[in-house]
Design an enzyme around this catalytic site. Structure first.
Site, PDB file in Angstrom:
ATOM      1  N   SER A 231       0.831  -1.187   0.000  1.00  0.00           N
ATOM      2  CA  SER A 231       0.000   0.000   0.000  1.00  0.00           C
ATOM      3  C   SER A 231       0.879   1.256   0.000  1.00  0.00           C
ATOM      4  O   SER A 231       1.678   1.449  -0.910  1.00  0.00           O
ATOM      5  CB  SER A 231      -0.931  -0.075   1.215  1.00  0.00           C
ATOM      6  OG  SER A 231      -1.993   0.821   1.110  1.00  0.00           O
ATOM      7  N   ASP A 451      -9.024  -4.349  -5.778  1.00  0.00           N
ATOM      8  CA  ASP A 451      -8.484  -3.560  -4.672  1.00  0.00           C
ATOM      9  C   ASP A 451      -9.204  -2.213  -4.583  1.00  0.00           C
ATOM     10  O   ASP A 451      -9.175  -1.429  -5.529  1.00  0.00           O
ATOM     11  CB  ASP A 451      -6.985  -3.333  -4.884  1.00  0.00           C
ATOM     12  CG  ASP A 451      -6.281  -2.783  -3.653  1.00  0.00           C
ATOM     13  OD1 ASP A 451      -6.896  -2.015  -2.898  1.00  0.00           O
ATOM     14  OD2 ASP A 451      -5.096  -3.121  -3.458  1.00  0.00           O
ATOM     15  N   HIS A 479      -7.505  -5.723  -0.533  1.00  0.00           N
ATOM     16  CA  HIS A 479      -6.339  -4.854  -0.614  1.00  0.00           C
ATOM     17  C   HIS A 479      -5.067  -5.682  -0.447  1.00  0.00           C
ATOM     18  O   HIS A 479      -4.845  -6.263   0.608  1.00  0.00           O
ATOM     19  CB  HIS A 479      -6.455  -3.792   0.480  1.00  0.00           C
ATOM     20  CG  HIS A 479      -5.389  -2.747   0.448  1.00  0.00           C
ATOM     21  ND1 HIS A 479      -4.913  -2.195  -0.718  1.00  0.00           N
ATOM     22  CD2 HIS A 479      -4.708  -2.150   1.456  1.00  0.00           C
ATOM     23  CE1 HIS A 479      -3.986  -1.301  -0.431  1.00  0.00           C
ATOM     24  NE2 HIS A 479      -3.848  -1.262   0.880  1.00  0.00           N
TER      25      HIS A 479
END
Length: 510
Positions: A231, A451, A479
């Protein structure tokens, strides 16, 4: 990458292969750690002085992990890498998980879970157990709290009351009075950080942290960096590769952030990503009626719950389930497909007057414990996110975007138009570079089609920007992807251990 709940940059921070991996440069392995001081950006870095810390598992696992030993260290870095001799220092906390069955050691694998603001120290402990066994046997797993986070000279400027107010306010205020309340709450958040930290707020930028990572690499005695970033951690890794391309051994960037996007464009793409993820949840509900008690139209249920919470919030234990808390629970549930069932039950319970499950989802996202206390996730998240960007829409521009985005993204657009903390942030800005990692070894970038937080299209964009990126696509939900599916796992494991780069545009099916 955590982004926007009303006002704050927030988190946030799961299949078969098409073809086998292809080899590249042979013989590129890490040397054993050195006991001698090394340098980063011309600054001498003392070796990490590791000490046993067997109790770090507490709060992460219920019992001590088997076959892993933990050591901890603190490394001092300059507060300002542009003025290392005149800015004081920050303490960066590291933890090392080392398998008791380690063999054929490759080196140290640094890990960052994203955020910004998530604890890499705790995540390092977690992943030292839950990474694939063949990786754990070959690497020391190194977790670290970036500057400003957790154990590393933490930023703390938000009170519990102000955070409760922030999460509780209307996520998409439509009346002038409601919008004014959001502006006031977020102004108070921004001002308390400015009052406490002043001009030093810019020291918490991503570029400063990327330079810290090179100091940590030197401190543990590695000539080159092996890194797994999720991320926001993909942004951190990309900046590192641009600054120190020759120091890259292997970088895996999972749940990619496109550094070339403006803050506004990034937020709009995320609004679209969350809408897409919620559509996928709707499809699941229609196909799994027994697991989705709110019926085949969860969007209508959620939007009604938020609307009802604006005027008649359900009373919970010590607080009311206001529109902001309901919205946060929805956002939380979309990070992982396994949470869809939880959200459905939470919304059903909320309709029956019980908000407990809804609060559990929201609090897990907000990092709020049962006593109502928060970690410093969101203090750090705002400090980093606001320092990183000099193109934040003004309060007035955000207000103008609201109805436009609401019409395109009905559930998430209005809220994601409002980055009101950064719009009122008092600190100076320190934007990160966004360009190729010329001279770097190949870098693996992973994108997941479903995602919501880092929409898939950012992954090929990041791989292209770096110039040395190779893309893995997972046809999955939630995610990030590694280590959730065998195809991705096999490709990443071979890359980390043997430096075998996956073939171009490898696709892993759900």
């Amino acid at each position: 990458m955590r982004r926007l709940v009303p006002g704050l940059l927030v988190a946030a921070l799961l299949a078969g292969c098409s073809t086998p991996a292809a080899p590249i440069q042979e013989g590129r392995t890490l040397s054993s750690p050195s006991a001698e001081p090394s340098t980063s950006s011309g600054v001498q870095i003392e070796p990490a002085a590791w000490k046993a810390c067997p109790d770090v598992y507490k709060g992460i696992f219920s019992s001590p992990p088997q076959n892993v030993k933990y050591d901890c260290a603190t490394v001092k870095v300059p507060q300002d890498w542009q003025n290392p001799d005149g800015s004081g220092t920050f303490d960066i906390a590291l933890v090392r998980g080392r398998s008791t069955t380690q063999r054929d050691r490759v080196g140290s694998l640094f890990i960052n879970p994203g955020g910004p603001g998530a604890s890499g120290f705790e995540y390092g402990v977690y992943r030292s157990v839950l990474l694939p066994a063949e990786v754990v046997r070959r690497f020391d797993v190194i977790g670290f709290d970036p500057r400003g986070v957790g154990r590393s000279s933490p930023v703390r400027c938000f009170s519990t009351a102000d955070l409760d107010a922030n999460f509780g306010i209307d996520p998409d205020p439509q009346t002038d009075a409601a919008f004014g309340e959001s502006v006031a709450v977020t102004r108070r958040l921004a001002q308390t950080c400015g009052d406490k930290y002043g001009d030093t707020l810019r020291y918490f930028s991503t570029e400063q942290t990327a330079r810290d990572m090179d100091a940590l690499r030197a401190a543990v005695g590695e000539k080159q960096l092996t890194y797994l970033g999720y991320s926001y951690g993909t942004l951190l890794g990309a900046v590192y590769a641009q600054l120190f391309p020759k120091n890259v051994r292997a970088l895996v960037l999972d749940g990619a952030v496109d550094p070339t996007l403006s803050m506004q464009d990034s937020a709009e793409k995320q609004a679209a990503g969350f809408e897409h993820a919620f559509d996928n949840l709707t499809t699941w509900c229609k196909a799994n009626a027994t697991s989705c008690p709110i019926g085949p139209d969860p969007r209508a249920v959620v939007m009604k719950a938020i609307a009802d919470a604006r005027t008649a919030p359900v009373q919970g234990k010590g607080r009311k389930a206001t529109a902001g808390w309901v919205f946060t629970a929805v956002v939380s549930s979309l990070y992982n497909e396994s949470s869809w069932r939880v959200l459905a039950q939470a919304m059903q319970d909320l309709r029956g007057g019980n908000p407990d499950k809804m609060f559990e989802l929201a609090d897990s996202y907000a990092e709020r414990d049962p006593q109502g206390k928060y970690t410093n996730m969101f203090d750090a998240n705002a400090a980093v996110g606001c320092a990183d960007s000099d193109d934040t829409p003004t309060v007035e521009q955000a207000r103008a975007l609201q109805p436009q985005w609401r019409s395109k993204y009905p559930l998430f657009g209005g809220a994601l138009a409002l980055n009101l903390v950064c719009a009122q942030w008092p600190g100076k800005r320190d934007p990160y570079p966004a360009g190729p990692a010329t001279g770097s070894a190949p870098i693996v970038v992973i994108g997941t089609l479903g995602d919501p937080a880092t929409p898939y299209e950012q992954a090929p964009a990041l791989a292209k920007m770096l110039g040395v990126g190779t893309l893995i696509t997972w046809k999955g939900e939630g995610h990030t992807a590694y280590p959730k599916t065998g195809c991705v796992n096999d490709a990443v494991n071979r890359y980390l251990i043997d430096l075998l780069v996956p073939p171009a545009n490898l696709t892993c099916n759900k």
